[in-house]
Design an enzyme around this catalytic site. Structure first.
Site, short mmCIF file in Angstrom:
data_model
loop_
_atom_site.label_atom_id
_atom_site.label_comp_id
_atom_site.label_asym_id
_atom_site.label_seq_id
_atom_site.Cartn_x
_atom_site.Cartn_y
_atom_site.Cartn_z
N HIS A 62 0.82 -1.20 0.00
CA HIS A 62 0.00 0.00 0.00
C HIS A 62 0.86 1.26 0.00
O HIS A 62 1.95 1.28 0.55
CB HIS A 62 -0.92 0.01 1.23
CG HIS A 62 -1.85 -1.17 1.28
ND1 HIS A 62 -2.27 -1.74 2.45
CD2 HIS A 62 -2.43 -1.90 0.28
CE1 HIS A 62 -3.08 -2.76 2.20
NE2 HIS A 62 -3.18 -2.87 0.89
N LYS A 72 4.81 6.22 7.87
CA LYS A 72 4.26 5.26 8.83
C LYS A 72 5.33 4.81 9.81
O LYS A 72 6.50 4.69 9.46
CB LYS A 72 3.73 4.02 8.10
CG LYS A 72 2.54 4.30 7.20
CD LYS A 72 2.09 3.05 6.46
CE LYS A 72 0.91 3.34 5.55
NZ LYS A 72 0.50 2.15 4.78
N TYR A 132 0.11 0.89 13.70
CA TYR A 132 0.94 1.85 12.99
C TYR A 132 0.41 3.26 13.10
O TYR A 132 -0.79 3.50 13.05
CB TYR A 132 1.21 1.44 11.55
CG TYR A 132 0.09 0.85 10.73
CD1 TYR A 132 -0.48 1.54 9.68
CD2 TYR A 132 -0.34 -0.45 10.99
CE1 TYR A 132 -1.48 0.96 8.90
CE2 TYR A 132 -1.32 -1.03 10.21
CZ TYR A 132 -1.90 -0.32 9.17
OH TYR A 132 -2.89 -0.90 8.41
N ASP A 168 -6.17 -6.44 -2.80
CA ASP A 168 -4.73 -6.62 -2.98
C ASP A 168 -4.43 -7.62 -4.10
O ASP A 168 -3.48 -7.45 -4.86
CB ASP A 168 -4.08 -7.08 -1.67
CG ASP A 168 -4.02 -5.97 -0.63
OD1 ASP A 168 -4.20 -4.79 -1.00
OD2 ASP A 168 -3.80 -6.29 0.55
#
Length: 199
Positions: A62, A72, A132, A168
């Site tokens: 991603h 992140k 995250y 995905d």
């Protein structure tokens, strides 16, 4: 806390110092000042995410449009995952390269990924829980994916049969994303990071 750069520019591994006694353990899993000193600018915190995955689930790859992009800071709070940073920045010296870092609830490592890098992970245990911190909030229409099983990337996933979401599994390959103009430009990512340093 030890912070070391990975081979992909903008990706770092963070190893905290753990303090154990008869009650359990204590650690600082994120330090604003230590991370800022290592990467050259602070991480703006805009959103925190938590995911739980069955063994062999692969999430990603991603990434978000740059600007503004989404940096992140990722750790595994329960179980274990193999976390992967992918350089998808067009024009980067390491474009198409990837690097993996094991994250688990024993060593308590974390990874920092700058804006423009692709991110994915594979759950190595049942109920692997990943937390995250993100520099920007989710922006529908500005978030994208690359198929984590793209043979050109050749990521070595430690799963017999990787379990992917429909999204995905249907994501384009790196070459297809490049041809479609979806990938961030390395220069734009560098400009974004430099602007963060001046703030």
């Amino acid at each position: 806390m030890k912070i070391r750069p990975l081979t992909i520019e903008g990706a770092y591994e963070v190893t905290p110092v753990q303090h154990h006694d008869s009650r359990g353990a204590f650690l600082e899993w994120y330090r604003f000042d230590a991370l800022a000193a290592a990467v050259g600018h602070p991480l703006d915190l805009a959103q925190a995410n938590l995911s739980t995955s069955a063994r062999d689930v692969v999430r990603g790859i991603h990434f978000a449009d740059v600007p503004p992009g989404q940096a992140k800071y990722v750790t595994c709070v329960s179980g274990a995952v193999l976390d992967v940073a992918v350089d998808i920045r067009v024009g980067s010296p390491t474009f198409g390269a990837w690097e993996a870092v094991p994250l688990d609830s024993e060593e308590r490592r974390a990874v920092y990924l700058a804006e423009g890098l692709g991110h994915a992970f594979c759950a190595l245990t049942e109920g692997a829980t990943v937390a995250y911190l993100c520099s920007t909030t989710y922006r529908p229409g500005h978030e994208h994916g690359i198929n984590p099983l793209d043979p050109e990337l050749g990521i070595s996933w430690p799963a017999g049969t990787p379990l992917l979401s429909t999204k995905d599994a249907q994501a384009p390959s790196l070459a297809e994303a490049l041809a479609a103009g979806l990938l961030p430009q390395y220069d734009a990512c560098c400009t974004r990071i430099e602007s963060s340093r001046r703030m």
